[in-house]
Design a protein around this motif. Structure first.
Motif, short mmCIF file in Angstrom:
data_model
loop_
_atom_site.label_atom_id
_atom_site.label_comp_id
_atom_site.label_asym_id
_atom_site.label_seq_id
_atom_site.Cartn_x
_atom_site.Cartn_y
_atom_site.Cartn_z
N ALA A 33 0.84 -1.19 0.00
CA ALA A 33 0.00 0.00 0.00
C ALA A 33 0.88 1.24 0.00
O ALA A 33 1.88 1.31 0.71
CB ALA A 33 -0.90 0.01 1.23
N THR A 34 0.48 2.20 -0.81
CA THR A 34 1.13 3.51 -0.81
C THR A 34 0.06 4.53 -0.44
O THR A 34 -0.99 4.59 -1.08
CB THR A 34 1.72 3.85 -2.20
OG1 THR A 34 2.67 2.84 -2.54
CG2 THR A 34 2.39 5.21 -2.21
N THR A 35 0.34 5.28 0.62
CA THR A 35 -0.62 6.29 1.07
C THR A 35 0.02 7.68 0.98
O THR A 35 1.22 7.84 1.19
CB THR A 35 -1.07 6.04 2.52
OG1 THR A 35 0.06 6.01 3.37
CG2 THR A 35 -1.83 4.73 2.64
N ILE A 36 -0.82 8.63 0.67
CA ILE A 36 -0.42 10.04 0.64
C ILE A 36 -1.23 10.73 1.75
O ILE A 36 -2.45 10.58 1.81
CB ILE A 36 -0.72 10.71 -0.72
CG1 ILE A 36 -0.09 9.94 -1.88
CG2 ILE A 36 -0.29 12.17 -0.70
CD1 ILE A 36 1.40 9.91 -1.90
N GLU A 37 -0.51 11.45 2.59
CA GLU A 37 -1.17 12.17 3.67
C GLU A 37 -0.88 13.66 3.55
O GLU A 37 0.22 14.07 3.17
CB GLU A 37 -0.68 11.67 5.03
CG GLU A 37 -1.06 10.24 5.30
CD GLU A 37 -0.57 9.74 6.64
OE1 GLU A 37 0.14 10.49 7.35
OE2 GLU A 37 -0.89 8.59 6.97
N LYS A 38 -1.90 14.43 3.87
CA LYS A 38 -1.77 15.90 3.91
C LYS A 38 -2.05 16.32 5.34
O LYS A 38 -3.15 16.09 5.86
CB LYS A 38 -2.77 16.53 2.95
CG LYS A 38 -2.75 18.04 2.95
CD LYS A 38 -3.78 18.57 1.96
CE LYS A 38 -3.85 20.08 2.02
NZ LYS A 38 -4.91 20.60 1.13
N ASP A 39 -1.05 16.88 5.98
CA ASP A 39 -1.16 17.29 7.37
C ASP A 39 -1.68 16.17 8.27
O ASP A 39 -2.54 16.36 9.13
CB ASP A 39 -2.07 18.52 7.51
CG ASP A 39 -1.50 19.73 6.78
OD1 ASP A 39 -0.25 19.86 6.76
OD2 ASP A 39 -2.28 20.52 6.24
N GLY A 40 -1.18 14.94 8.02
CA GLY A 40 -1.55 13.80 8.85
C GLY A 40 -2.86 13.12 8.48
O GLY A 40 -3.25 12.13 9.12
N VAL A 41 -3.55 13.61 7.47
CA VAL A 41 -4.83 13.02 7.04
C VAL A 41 -4.63 12.35 5.69
O VAL A 41 -4.14 12.98 4.74
CB VAL A 41 -5.93 14.11 6.94
CG1 VAL A 41 -7.23 13.51 6.42
CG2 VAL A 41 -6.14 14.79 8.29
N GLN A 42 -5.01 11.09 5.63
CA GLN A 42 -4.85 10.34 4.37
C GLN A 42 -5.75 10.92 3.29
O GLN A 42 -6.94 11.08 3.49
CB GLN A 42 -5.20 8.87 4.58
CG GLN A 42 -5.04 8.04 3.34
CD GLN A 42 -5.34 6.56 3.60
OE1 GLN A 42 -4.75 5.96 4.47
NE2 GLN A 42 -6.28 6.03 2.86
N ILE A 43 -5.13 11.24 2.14
CA ILE A 43 -5.92 11.80 1.04
C ILE A 43 -5.91 10.89 -0.19
O ILE A 43 -6.71 11.07 -1.10
CB ILE A 43 -5.43 13.21 0.65
CG1 ILE A 43 -3.97 13.21 0.23
CG2 ILE A 43 -5.69 14.19 1.79
CD1 ILE A 43 -3.48 14.51 -0.36
N ALA A 44 -5.01 9.89 -0.19
CA ALA A 44 -4.98 8.96 -1.33
C ALA A 44 -4.31 7.67 -0.88
O ALA A 44 -3.46 7.66 0.02
CB ALA A 44 -4.21 9.57 -2.50
#
Length: 84
Positions: free
Chosen positions: A25-36
């Motif tokens: 799994a690859t996750t993208i987080e913005k300010d600690g919140v998963q966005i993708a």
């Protein structure tokens, strides 16, 4: 705004008698919140070189691929080669 990308193996399954399916799994987080999040999967068989796999994948493969399982896989491959 901080973007971070994390990649990890989050699932390892034994499928059938000898296939091991690995999901990364690859996750993208913005300010600690998963966005993708997206996944990459691959299958390993007893005749493959697993030296480049993560240790947890190697541990499961070595436990699952007993000498009996390896022999059954070789027998299966030989039988498939002689089918018309």
């Amino acid at each position: 705004m901080a973007l971070t990308e994390n990649t990890n193996i989050d699932q390892i399954e034994i499928v059938g008698d000898w296939n091991i399916q690995v999901r990364q799994a690859t996750t993208i987080e913005k300010d600690g919140v998963q966005i993708a999040r997206n996944f990459h999967r691959w299958v390993l068989t007893p005749d493959m070189n697993i030296s480049d796999q993560e240790q947890k994948v190697k541990d499961i493969a070595n436990a699952a691929w007993t000498p009996e399982v390896r022999q059954a896989y070789e027998t299966f491959k030989a039988e498939e080669r002689i089918k018309p």
